[in-house]
Design an enzyme around this catalytic site. Structure first.
Site, mmCIF file in Angstrom:
data_model
loop_
_atom_site.group_PDB
_atom_site.id
_atom_site.type_symbol
_atom_site.label_atom_id
_atom_site.label_comp_id
_atom_site.label_asym_id
_atom_site.label_seq_id
_atom_site.Cartn_x
_atom_site.Cartn_y
_atom_site.Cartn_z
ATOM 1 N N CYS A 1 -6.831 0.371 1.065
ATOM 2 C CA CYS A 1 -6.488 -0.974 1.516
ATOM 3 C C CYS A 1 -7.586 -1.960 1.148
ATOM 4 C CB CYS A 1 -6.224 -0.997 3.018
ATOM 5 S SG CYS A 1 -7.635 -0.452 4.028
ATOM 6 N N HIS B 1 -9.400 -1.497 8.786
ATOM 7 C CA HIS B 1 -8.461 -1.885 7.728
ATOM 8 C C HIS B 1 -8.974 -3.166 7.076
ATOM 9 C CE1 HIS B 1 -4.515 -1.779 5.832
ATOM 10 N NE2 HIS B 1 -4.268 -3.019 6.199
ATOM 11 N N GLN C 1 0.828 -1.202 0.000
ATOM 12 C CA GLN C 1 0.000 0.000 0.000
ATOM 13 C C GLN C 1 0.861 1.250 0.000
ATOM 14 O OE1 GLN C 1 -2.914 0.042 3.092
ATOM 15 N NE2 GLN C 1 -3.905 1.920 2.405
#
Length: 522
Positions: free
Chosen positions: A105, A262, A99
């Protein structure tokens, strides 16, 4: 060509297979082979005038033309970044994805899941692309978009700072397929900034044409581990995440090194014998490529010393690659959400797994006409688009009594093109749907649009769990054999937007769009 003639031409093209993965629509009418041939003939490198290497491709607000975040960005081709650029080295793997300075993400977790099946990957990342043979500065990728596959071309000018890629990059630095894939996805979304924030399942669907299911792990069904194992075996793509309670928790790291807010990929589920007891394990991957779980069954955890050495060698790789094992019981406690993307028959690569039957409708909510809002607005709810589906064949392993056989369907309502409208200040609409049993006298009658009185006196047979501002709302439903009406809507009336409605059924289902006449029935 008139509007009617254009529609007839498009319908004929669709009937001939246009929009399938084997014959995708050329996005923005850009033909990869023609453009590449022109560049090779003129000995020039492709420059994409539809997504130029300039500030507008980066973003509109945080990455807008006047943002301090874009200062110092220089667009460079891979040959200007490293000495020997490669498209793919030794196959595309999860390790190729790191990333960068972009909150996508969710997208990278989906790309990581994609690499687990090289056949599916080859549908998104067409083969025979190279920086050596036939190189012309042009690459192409294929995505599913609202019912059809599109082929998206990009040039290979990528944003850099201080000679390094700003956004997604490979660990080695000389492999560029993932950076170019991200650029192509940014192109169909309007800009790189439009990729900020999202759900892994959104990208999974765009990579496969599949339909999603979501599970709240705080209310996990008893058989969820078996569902996960079956989904992995069926080549489904899976992602999980830890919900945040406020914006300040975004990317906070827990005491055992899990990242909140995330997107992770779920890549495996295995049972092992540990001190005489069977333990369910689940494998998870962080697309950052680092920051791994440090609890039980992590890379250096003592639990690995008490299982069969051969099993340990097969499962415990101990690599700092962001991938790790944990006990399923811990996973359910630590994570809050699981997303599963069920694949379409044309995406599945084996005949041994279950294949769904698919029905797709396209429609619009039009202010003052078909944007009727949810059931809380009975005066206008009936004006929403209506679709009939006929379920005649029960599941082979249906639940219920033999005289009341059931059919499994997954209904998905997806709103279109909302990422592209971010720069206009438009957010996702809050959407949902309801299903109703159709009275016998109105079955198969496409000219009958059921009206306000019907919906006021008829309870729904099923509905989406909640109205929510996500790109897609979906639900797995078991219904008795019969005819059903599906009504997709926004939560509030007068909210315009375009949508596609999909029904995945275990057996074939007949479907009809209900045209609304001035005189509606019931």
């Amino acid at each position: 060509m008139s509007g009617a003639a254009a529609k007839v031409a498009k319908d004929r093209a669709v009937a001939d297979g246009l929009g399938t993965n084997k014959n995708p629509v050329k996005y923005l009418n850009q033909d990869y082979e023609e453009l590449r041939a022109q560049c090779l003939a003129s000995q020039t490198l492709f420059k994409d005038d539809q997504f130029p290497a300039c500030p507008s491709a980066l973003g509109y607000k945080d990455l807008g033309p006047n943002s301090a975040k874009i200062k110092g960005i220089v667009w460079k081709r891979p040959s200007e970044i490293c000495g020997n650029p490669q498209f793919i080295v030794d196959g595309a793997t999860r390790g190729d994805i790191r990333q960068g300075a972009l909150g996508d993400c969710w997208l990278l977790a989906a790309i990581a899941s994609l690499t687990l099946d090289q056949n599916i990957l080859a549908r998104v990342v067409p083969e025979n692309q190279s920086f050596q043979k036939g190189y012309a500065g042009i690459f192409h990728f294929q995505f599913w978009q609202f019912g059809e596959w599109v082929d998206v071309v990009v040039d290979d000018r990528l944003p850099t700072k201080n000679g390094n890629l700003v956004f997604v990059h490979s660990a080695e630095g000389d492999e560029f397929w993932s950076a170019l894939l991200e650029k192509a996805y940014a192109k169909i979304s309007g800009s790189y900034e439009a990729l900020t924030g999202g759900s892994t399942i959104e990208a999974m669907e765009d990579f496969t044409g599949g339909i999603s299911e979501q599970y709240d792990l705080r209310k996990a069904p008893d058989n969820l581990y078996q569902i996960i194992q079956k989904a992995l075996k069926a080549e489904s793509l899976l992602g999980c995440s830890i919900d945040i309670t406020n914006a300040y928790e975004t990317e906070d790291i827990t005491s055992r090194k899990l990242v909140k807010g995330h997107a992770y990929s779920v890549t495996g589920a295995e049972e092992v014998l540990y001190r005489g007891v069977t333990v369910q394990l689940i494998r998870v991957r962080n697309p950052w490529g680092e920051v791994e779980w440090t609890g039980a069954w992590s890379d250096d955890a003592p639990e690995w010393n008490y299982i069969d050495p051969k099993v340990r060698a097969a499962l415990d790789k101990k690599a700092e690659d962001g991938e790790f094992w944990m006990a399923y019981s811990d996973w359910v406690k630590e994570y809050t959400r699981l997303e599963i993307c069920n694949l379409t028959p044309d995406t599945l690569t084996t005949n041994e797994v279950h294949k769904w039957n698919i029905t797709l409708f396209n429609g619009s909510w039009i202010r003052g006409s078909t944007a009727g809002g949810c059931q809380n607005y009975p005066a206008t709810f009936w004006t929403n688009p209506q679709f009939q589906v006929k379920l005649e064949e029960p599941d082979d392993d249906h639940d219920g009594h033999s005289h009341d056989p059931c059919c499994t369907v997954i209904v998905g309502l997806m709103q279109k093109n909302r990422r592209r409208q971010k720069k206009l200040g438009e957010d996702l609409l809050t959407i949902g749907f309801a299903l109703y049993k159709v009275p016998k006298e109105f079955q198969k009658q496409t000219e009958v649009h059921l009206n306000k009185d019907f919906f006021q006196r008829t309870p729904s047979a099923a509905r989406s769990d909640t109205f929510i501002n996500m790109r897609e709302v979906s639900k797995r439903i078991k219904l008795p054999v019969g005819d059903y009406l599906i009504v997709p809507s926004t939560f509030e009336p007068l909210k315009p937007g375009d949508f596609c409605l999909r029904i995945f059924s275990e057996k074939a289902a007949e479907s009809l769009y209900v045209w609304r006449l001035l005189l509606s029935c019931m």
